[in-house]
Design a protein around this motif. Structure first.
Motif, mmCIF file in Angstrom:
data_model
loop_
_atom_site.group_PDB
_atom_site.id
_atom_site.type_symbol
_atom_site.label_atom_id
_atom_site.label_comp_id
_atom_site.label_asym_id
_atom_site.label_seq_id
_atom_site.Cartn_x
_atom_site.Cartn_y
_atom_site.Cartn_z
ATOM 1 N N LEU A 270 4.787 -0.903 3.955
ATOM 2 C CA LEU A 270 3.434 -1.231 4.390
ATOM 3 C C LEU A 270 2.794 -2.197 3.405
ATOM 4 O O LEU A 270 2.669 -1.884 2.220
ATOM 5 C CB LEU A 270 2.610 0.056 4.486
ATOM 6 C CG LEU A 270 1.100 -0.095 4.722
ATOM 7 C CD1 LEU A 270 0.804 -0.779 6.050
ATOM 8 C CD2 LEU A 270 0.426 1.268 4.633
ATOM 9 N N PRO B 11 3.641 9.349 11.023
ATOM 10 C CA PRO B 11 2.815 9.321 9.809
ATOM 11 C C PRO B 11 2.326 10.714 9.439
ATOM 12 O O PRO B 11 2.134 11.577 10.292
ATOM 13 C CB PRO B 11 1.641 8.425 10.224
ATOM 14 C CG PRO B 11 1.511 8.666 11.699
ATOM 15 C CD PRO B 11 2.925 8.833 12.191
ATOM 16 N N HIS C 139 0.859 -1.176 0.000
ATOM 17 C CA HIS C 139 0.000 0.000 0.000
ATOM 18 C C HIS C 139 0.899 1.230 0.000
ATOM 19 O O HIS C 139 1.913 1.278 0.706
ATOM 20 C CB HIS C 139 -0.912 0.006 1.227
ATOM 21 C CG HIS C 139 -1.972 -1.046 1.180
ATOM 22 N ND1 HIS C 139 -3.156 -0.882 0.502
ATOM 23 C CD2 HIS C 139 -2.008 -2.294 1.711
ATOM 24 C CE1 HIS C 139 -3.891 -1.977 0.624
ATOM 25 N NE2 HIS C 139 -3.216 -2.850 1.349
ATOM 26 N N ILE D 216 -7.667 -0.149 10.098
ATOM 27 C CA ILE D 216 -6.863 -0.738 11.165
ATOM 28 C C ILE D 216 -7.368 -0.272 12.529
ATOM 29 O O ILE D 216 -7.577 0.919 12.755
ATOM 30 C CB ILE D 216 -5.377 -0.384 10.959
ATOM 31 C CG1 ILE D 216 -4.835 -1.155 9.745
ATOM 32 C CG2 ILE D 216 -4.557 -0.693 12.210
ATOM 33 C CD1 ILE D 216 -3.498 -0.689 9.253
ATOM 34 N N LEU E 192 -2.271 -4.000 12.480
ATOM 35 C CA LEU E 192 -0.972 -3.704 11.873
ATOM 36 C C LEU E 192 0.095 -3.981 12.908
ATOM 37 O O LEU E 192 0.008 -3.505 14.040
ATOM 38 C CB LEU E 192 -0.899 -2.235 11.455
ATOM 39 C CG LEU E 192 0.499 -1.696 11.103
ATOM 40 C CD1 LEU E 192 0.979 -2.280 9.780
ATOM 41 C CD2 LEU E 192 0.510 -0.175 11.054
ATOM 42 N N LEU F 43 -4.309 4.360 6.898
ATOM 43 C CA LEU F 43 -4.301 3.294 7.896
ATOM 44 C C LEU F 43 -5.652 3.143 8.584
ATOM 45 O O LEU F 43 -6.178 2.028 8.699
ATOM 46 C CB LEU F 43 -3.223 3.561 8.948
ATOM 47 C CG LEU F 43 -1.767 3.563 8.470
ATOM 48 C CD1 LEU F 43 -0.843 3.966 9.603
ATOM 49 C CD2 LEU F 43 -1.362 2.205 7.915
ATOM 50 N N VAL G 136 5.808 3.368 12.030
ATOM 51 C CA VAL G 136 4.648 4.235 11.795
ATOM 52 C C VAL G 136 4.622 5.356 12.837
ATOM 53 O O VAL G 136 3.563 5.883 13.174
ATOM 54 C CB VAL G 136 3.315 3.444 11.815
ATOM 55 C CG1 VAL G 136 3.262 2.478 10.649
ATOM 56 C CG2 VAL G 136 3.129 2.702 13.141
ATOM 57 N N SER H 190 4.451 -3.553 8.582
ATOM 58 C CA SER H 190 5.100 -2.355 8.043
ATOM 59 C C SER H 190 6.372 -2.037 8.799
ATOM 60 O O SER H 190 6.709 -2.655 9.813
ATOM 61 C CB SER H 190 4.164 -1.139 8.123
ATOM 62 O OG SER H 190 4.136 -0.596 9.431
ATOM 63 N N ASP I 52 -1.177 9.457 5.577
ATOM 64 C CA ASP I 52 -0.861 8.112 6.057
ATOM 65 C C ASP I 52 -1.882 7.637 7.082
ATOM 66 O O ASP I 52 -2.336 6.481 7.054
ATOM 67 C CB ASP I 52 0.534 8.077 6.675
ATOM 68 C CG ASP I 52 1.643 8.283 5.657
ATOM 69 O OD1 ASP I 52 1.393 8.089 4.456
ATOM 70 O OD2 ASP I 52 2.762 8.638 6.076
ATOM 71 N N VAL J 215 -2.671 -1.410 16.531
ATOM 72 C CA VAL J 215 -1.290 -1.243 16.087
ATOM 73 C C VAL J 215 -0.387 -1.887 17.127
ATOM 74 O O VAL J 215 -0.439 -1.547 18.316
ATOM 75 C CB VAL J 215 -0.924 0.239 15.909
ATOM 76 C CG1 VAL J 215 0.577 0.402 15.663
ATOM 77 C CG2 VAL J 215 -1.716 0.848 14.756
ATOM 78 N N ALA K 1 2.093 4.740 0.881
ATOM 79 C CA ALA K 1 2.002 5.757 1.932
ATOM 80 C C ALA K 1 3.143 6.743 1.730
ATOM 81 O O ALA K 1 4.120 6.457 1.041
ATOM 82 C CB ALA K 1 2.076 5.111 3.315
ATOM 83 N N HIS L 184 4.456 -3.886 13.492
ATOM 84 C CA HIS L 184 5.611 -3.263 12.854
ATOM 85 C C HIS L 184 6.793 -3.192 13.817
ATOM 86 O O HIS L 184 6.656 -3.351 15.031
ATOM 87 C CB HIS L 184 5.253 -1.842 12.392
ATOM 88 C CG HIS L 184 5.222 -0.838 13.511
ATOM 89 N ND1 HIS L 184 6.312 -0.053 13.824
ATOM 90 C CD2 HIS L 184 4.252 -0.501 14.400
ATOM 91 C CE1 HIS L 184 6.006 0.726 14.852
ATOM 92 N NE2 HIS L 184 4.762 0.474 15.214
#
Length: 244
Positions: A19, A47, A11, A61, A143, A55, A44, A41, A51, A64, A13, A145
């Motif tokens: 991501l 962002p 995706h 989402i 998500l 998300l 983040v 990802s 962004d 996180v 961003a 990360h």
């Protein structure tokens, strides 16, 4: 590199470069990992408004998961407080690579170095793996990360895909996709921050993940059995949730 030239999982961003959707891979029994539910990802922590819109509003989402050390937030930030999104800090514990006492290897030595690091991280960081899978099993879009989205993030993704019955070659292929995200970040860095004199440690050879999976088979019997050993007991629930 534009979103049109990236693999389908990505995706686009503005300041998140790695991501992508964890879904789409073939699993046992002719099933497929559902898309639009689990994402991975790089950092983040900073962002842009666009962004955040991507998300939260477009991808939907609701959780996180940050696998980093809290002190990394001082350098790169952490996901901001956003209404409707729950933040989880599950540090994937491991010996810091910079403390190992030898430089990051290049060439053929990279794969065994990463396999040694990764298998150790899966053991020492098992609670983060378990807790991440538990949040994913809750059913809302997630998500997870780390910093570059390749090492700690790659191990959680490998654990998840193993539970879902994805083959090892595809798990390694998912891991290797980070090379595209890293290339995107390098271009942004060189343009906005300047190109460093030297750099290392920014590759994800598929062989490193394949060797890690082989070592975990030797240690635990399979990655699925490793996940069970972490204390995660919702594998069937996860498969029903994420397999089409």
């Amino acid at each position: 590199m534009t979103i049109e030239t990236l693999p389908r999982q990505f995706h686009d961003a503005e300041k998140i470069f790695n991501l992508r959707d964890v879904g789409g891979w073939a699993a046992d029994g002719g099933r497929t990992v559902r898309t639009g539910r689990v994402f991975r990802s790089d950092n983040v922590g900073r962002p842009t408004e666009a962004d955040l819109d991507l998300l939260v509003n477009r991808l939907g989402i609701r959780h996180v998961i940050d696998l980093r050390r809290a002190e990394e937030w001082e350098v790169a930030g952490r996901f901001p407080e956003v209404e409707g999104v729950e933040f989880h800090h599950f540090e994937l514990l491991h010996v810091r690579w910079e403390n190992i006492g030898r430089p990051y290897p290049e060439g053929a030595a990279t794969v065994p170095f990463l396999r040694q690091r990764y298998s150790g991280m899966l053991e020492s960081g098992y609670q983060a793996v378990r807790d991440s899978l538990d949040v994913i099993a809750g059913g809302e879009p997630v998500l997870f990360h780390c910093m570059a989205g390749k090492d700690r993030t790659g191990l959680v993704a490998a654990s998840l895909l193993s539970v879902l019955g994805v083959g090892e070659e595809d798990i390694a292929a998912d891991y290797a996709l980070s090379n595209h995200g890293i290339a995107r970040w390098k271009r942004w860095r060189d343009e906005h921050l300047g190109k460093p004199a030297t750099e290392s440690g920014l590759t994800t050879p598929a062989e490193a993940m394949l060797e890690t999976l082989a070592e975990m088979r030797e240690r635990f019997g399979s990655m699925g059995e490793y996940v069970t050993a972490t204390g995660f007991d919702r594998a069937e629930e996860l498969r029903e949730l994420l397999l089409d």
